[in-house]
Scaffold this motif. Structure first.
Motif, PDB file in Angstrom:
ATOM      1  N   THR A  17       0.847  -1.183   0.000  1.00  0.00           N
ATOM      2  CA  THR A  17       0.000   0.000   0.000  1.00  0.00           C
ATOM      3  C   THR A  17       0.887   1.239   0.000  1.00  0.00           C
ATOM      4  N   PRO A  18       0.673   2.174  -0.930  1.00  0.00           N
ATOM      5  CA  PRO A  18       1.609   3.295  -1.077  1.00  0.00           C
ATOM      6  C   PRO A  18       1.487   4.366  -0.010  1.00  0.00           C
ATOM      7  N   VAL A  19       0.494   4.279   0.857  1.00  0.00           N
ATOM      8  CA  VAL A  19       0.283   5.307   1.879  1.00  0.00           C
ATOM      9  C   VAL A  19       0.668   4.741   3.243  1.00  0.00           C
ATOM     10  N   PRO A  20       1.688   5.281   3.915  1.00  0.00           N
ATOM     11  CA  PRO A  20       2.067   4.769   5.234  1.00  0.00           C
ATOM     12  C   PRO A  20       0.984   5.059   6.265  1.00  0.00           C
ATOM     13  N   THR A  21       0.993   4.291   7.339  1.00  0.00           N
ATOM     14  CA  THR A  21       0.024   4.468   8.422  1.00  0.00           C
ATOM     15  C   THR A  21       0.709   5.185   9.575  1.00  0.00           C
ATOM     16  N   GLY A  22       0.272   6.422   9.797  1.00  0.00           N
ATOM     17  CA  GLY A  22       0.886   7.240  10.828  1.00  0.00           C
ATOM     18  C   GLY A  22       0.043   7.351  12.081  1.00  0.00           C
ATOM     19  N   MET A  23       0.467   8.194  12.985  1.00  0.00           N
ATOM     20  CA  MET A  23      -0.197   8.327  14.279  1.00  0.00           C
ATOM     21  C   MET A  23      -1.646   8.769  14.142  1.00  0.00           C
ATOM     22  N   GLU A  24      -1.966   9.608  13.161  1.00  0.00           N
ATOM     23  CA  GLU A  24      -3.335  10.090  13.012  1.00  0.00           C
ATOM     24  C   GLU A  24      -4.307   8.940  12.796  1.00  0.00           C
ATOM     25  N   PHE A  26      -4.221   6.066  14.099  1.00  0.00           N
ATOM     26  CA  PHE A  26      -4.488   5.449  15.403  1.00  0.00           C
ATOM     27  C   PHE A  26      -5.292   6.387  16.292  1.00  0.00           C
ATOM     28  N   ARG A  27      -4.916   7.647  16.333  1.00  0.00           N
ATOM     29  CA  ARG A  27      -5.637   8.582  17.200  1.00  0.00           C
ATOM     30  C   ARG A  27      -7.094   8.745  16.764  1.00  0.00           C
ATOM     31  N   SER A  28      -7.365   8.602  15.474  1.00  0.00           N
ATOM     32  CA  SER A  28      -8.734   8.765  15.001  1.00  0.00           C
ATOM     33  C   SER A  28      -9.568   7.503  15.200  1.00  0.00           C
ATOM     34  N   ARG A  29      -8.920   6.376  15.469  1.00  0.00           N
ATOM     35  CA  ARG A  29      -9.667   5.131  15.674  1.00  0.00           C
ATOM     36  C   ARG A  29      -9.577   4.636  17.109  1.00  0.00           C
ATOM     37  N   GLU A  30      -8.366   4.436  17.593  1.00  0.00           N
ATOM     38  CA  GLU A  30      -8.215   3.964  18.974  1.00  0.00           C
ATOM     39  C   GLU A  30      -6.831   4.300  19.492  1.00  0.00           C
ATOM     40  N   TRP A  31      -6.783   5.145  20.495  1.00  0.00           N
ATOM     41  CA  TRP A  31      -5.551   5.484  21.202  1.00  0.00           C
ATOM     42  C   TRP A  31      -5.977   5.831  22.623  1.00  0.00           C
ATOM     43  N   VAL A  81       5.312   5.355  15.429  1.00  0.00           N
ATOM     44  CA  VAL A  81       4.123   4.898  16.149  1.00  0.00           C
ATOM     45  C   VAL A  81       4.479   3.729  17.055  1.00  0.00           C
ATOM     46  N   LEU A  82       5.196   2.766  16.507  1.00  0.00           N
ATOM     47  CA  LEU A  82       5.614   1.634  17.336  1.00  0.00           C
ATOM     48  C   LEU A  82       6.483   2.098  18.490  1.00  0.00           C
ATOM     49  N   GLN A  83       7.403   3.015  18.222  1.00  0.00           N
ATOM     50  CA  GLN A  83       8.278   3.490  19.286  1.00  0.00           C
ATOM     51  C   GLN A  83       7.483   4.225  20.361  1.00  0.00           C
ATOM     52  N   ALA A  84       6.491   5.028  19.946  1.00  0.00           N
ATOM     53  CA  ALA A  84       5.671   5.740  20.927  1.00  0.00           C
ATOM     54  C   ALA A  84       4.911   4.761  21.808  1.00  0.00           C
ATOM     55  N   TRP A  85       4.402   3.690  21.220  1.00  0.00           N
ATOM     56  CA  TRP A  85       3.670   2.675  21.982  1.00  0.00           C
ATOM     57  C   TRP A  85       4.604   1.976  22.970  1.00  0.00           C
ATOM     58  N   THR A 413     -15.640   9.677   2.215  1.00  0.00           N
ATOM     59  CA  THR A 413     -15.362   9.897   3.631  1.00  0.00           C
ATOM     60  C   THR A 413     -14.041  10.634   3.833  1.00  0.00           C
ATOM     61  N   THR A 414     -13.913  11.221   5.013  1.00  0.00           N
ATOM     62  CA  THR A 414     -12.670  11.897   5.385  1.00  0.00           C
ATOM     63  C   THR A 414     -11.649  10.916   5.940  1.00  0.00           C
ATOM     64  N   ARG A 415     -12.146   9.918   6.675  1.00  0.00           N
ATOM     65  CA  ARG A 415     -11.268   8.887   7.218  1.00  0.00           C
ATOM     66  C   ARG A 415     -11.634   7.542   6.606  1.00  0.00           C
ATOM     67  N   LYS A 416     -10.676   6.618   6.659  1.00  0.00           N
ATOM     68  CA  LYS A 416     -10.851   5.316   6.015  1.00  0.00           C
ATOM     69  C   LYS A 416     -11.299   4.278   7.033  1.00  0.00           C
ATOM     70  N   GLU A 417     -12.546   3.856   6.951  1.00  0.00           N
ATOM     71  CA  GLU A 417     -13.090   2.774   7.765  1.00  0.00           C
ATOM     72  C   GLU A 417     -13.967   1.918   6.860  1.00  0.00           C
TER      73      GLU A 417
END
Length: 483
Positions: A17-24, A26-31, A81-85, A413-417
């Motif tokens: 997938t060409p789009v990396p998954t960043g902190m946003e 996670f924060r928009s779904r579950e953090w 993200v992994l390091q922050a967790w 949509t604005t976010r991907k779910e």
């Protein structure tokens, strides 16, 4: 009073997938953490719902819920993200004071630089708590499971349904194994046995087909010294050195665990040809769907399925629908396109909108599709899943829009779910009883809520991040002979 720690990092990474998954994401779904996490998921069919029920049923136990995070499957997780967790979870575990630890993981997490992130987590947690504190975990059935994982854990469980409607049950089993060990029960020994190939997940449903037979065998193996036995199907688009299917088992006797895991792996290998799949083109699939029985029919684009790491942005299926309109009430679910949502909000409900759709993130899977229509509906994008998948969990799509051209409605949509819950469509004013064709970026999870609602479900082969042709993808960690 026994005291346990709980932590969660649930993410399935599509290496292509060409789009990396960043902190946003996670924060928009579950953090979440602490009491907020338990309150949010109490009574749901999610893993943390099982944790809440476990602690409520044991008032003499206490639990500290450390960082819990999840995001929709997507491109490799950013390393930060992994390091922050880890930075949040490891210090309290090192400080000690816990009688046991439960982790909710996926098993197919990859980051930008780490193709075995779940194993990295297990190693780090085990190092933090030492060799004597019991550690159990639950995993997604699509885990690319490392053999080493069994040596780091004191017990594990996995989803036994696909679509995944038993996330809470898997967590409850892992928690029961943790309780057993904390209360002085005999030590369990685990084993993971892998097979050197990668399988598509189209024919891995638990209700029918070859994987249903493997699940049935695994259930039969749970007798005598074996308390847990289950398969992992693997995740085909995760470029991991541990890719592919496996069997896992837990028993008081290490030889029994190894034998059960081997039986499961052998059963998957014996059925390998039956996991192969061919799909029609989108034009052929559309014709099949429209010739189906009366009622709602579904045409699925699995190559851009968000639950396989899709981007909800590929254009081919939408191009076919706009190029040759089906002539029946149709809904297209969905496009992840914040810019188009903003344009729709600027136009207002009933306003005209003319702009290219899809291929806004990348043109790697085809060019954008010209569109002209009206803005039929605007929403704030919030609803609660009806289930059975993720029943009771809140969803925030961000602002959304429904665009309309004749009989075709397009949800943006604005976010991907993933659009796999009836409440997704109710939010957007879609009357499924009055809809003939649903074109959906989905696959097997779509069937959890819609198999009984649809008179026919057709999957088609489109370009996308979770494409059918694995041999064409640039794997680096999976040997070509496995594909």
């Amino acid at each position: 009073m026994p005291r346990i720690a709980v932590a969660r990092l649930w993410f399935e990474g599509n290496s292509f997938t060409p789009v990396p998954t960043g902190m946003e994401a996670f924060r928009s779904r579950e953090w979440v953490e602490g009491e907020e996490a338990l309150a949010r998921y109490a009574g749901t069919s999610m893993e943390l719902g099982a944790v809440a029920a476990f602690l409520t049923a044991r008032p003499d136990w206490s639990g500290q819920v450390l960082r819990c995070a999840s995001a929709q499957p997507g491109g490799p997780m950013e390393d930060a993200v992994l390091q922050a967790w880890l930075d949040e979870v490891l210090p309290p575990l090192r400080a000690g004071g816990f009688d046991g630890v439960y982790l909710s993981l996926h098993g197919a997490c990859v980051t930008a630089s780490d193709p075995e992130a779940d194993l990295t987590i297990l190693r780090a947690v085990r190092a933090a708590i030492g060799p004597d504190v019991p550690l159990t975990a639950s995993f997604d059935f699509h885990a690319d499971m490392a053999e080493e994982a069994a040596t780091l854990l004191d017990g594990a469980s996995a989803y036994r349904s696909y679509p995944h409607t038993d996330m809470d049950i898997a967590a409850a089993r892992a928690l029961a194994m943790l309780e057993r060990r904390i209360l002085g029960g005999p030590r369990l020994h685990g084993a993971v046995v892998k097979r050197p190939f990668v399988l598509h997940s189209f024919h891995m449903r638990s209700a029918e087909g070859p994987m249903a037979e493997v699940w049935a065998l695994a259930a039969e193996l749970e007798e005598g010294p074996v308390c847990e036995a289950f398969p992992f199907g693997g995740f085909a688009w995760g470029d991991s050195p541990h890719a592919g299917p496996s069997g896992m088992a837990w028993a008081e006797d290490p030889a029994a665990a190894r034998a059960a895991a081997t039986r499961i792996a052998e059963a998957i290998e014996a059925r390998r040809p039956r996991f192969s799949v061919t799909l029609p083109t989108p034009e052929e699939g559309l014709a099949r769907a429209l010739s189906g029985p009366p009622g709602l029919v579904a045409l699925l684009d699995p190559a851009d399925n968000p639950f396989s790491g899709g981007i909800a942005d590929t254009p081919e299926l939408l191009r076919v629908l706009l190029g040759k309109p089906p002539g029946v009430p149709t809904v297209f679910a969905f496009l992840h396109d914040p810019v188009t949502v903003e344009a729709a909000r600027a136009a207002g409900e009933g306003g005209q909108i003319t702009r290219p759709l899809a291929a806004q993130l990348t043109s790697a899977f085809g060019p954008p599709v010209p569109f002209s229509g009206i803005v039929e509906r605007l929403t704030e994008g919030r609803f609660t899943n009806e289930g059975p998948m993720e029943r009771g969990s809140p969803v925030d799509l961000g602002p959304t829009a429904v665009l309309r051209d004749g009989d075709l409605r397009i949800i943006v949509t604005t976010r991907k779910e993933a659009a796999v819950d009836p409440a997704f469509f109710a939010l957007h004013g879609i009357d499924l009883a009055a809809t003939r064709l649903m074109a959906n970026k989905g696959k097997n999870h779509f069937r959890a809520a819609f198999a009984a609602r649809c008179s026919l479900i057709v999957e088609c082969d489109c370009p996308g991040p979770a494409s059918l042709d694995l041999a064409a993808l640039p794997f680096r960690h999976v040997p070509r002979a496995w594909l």
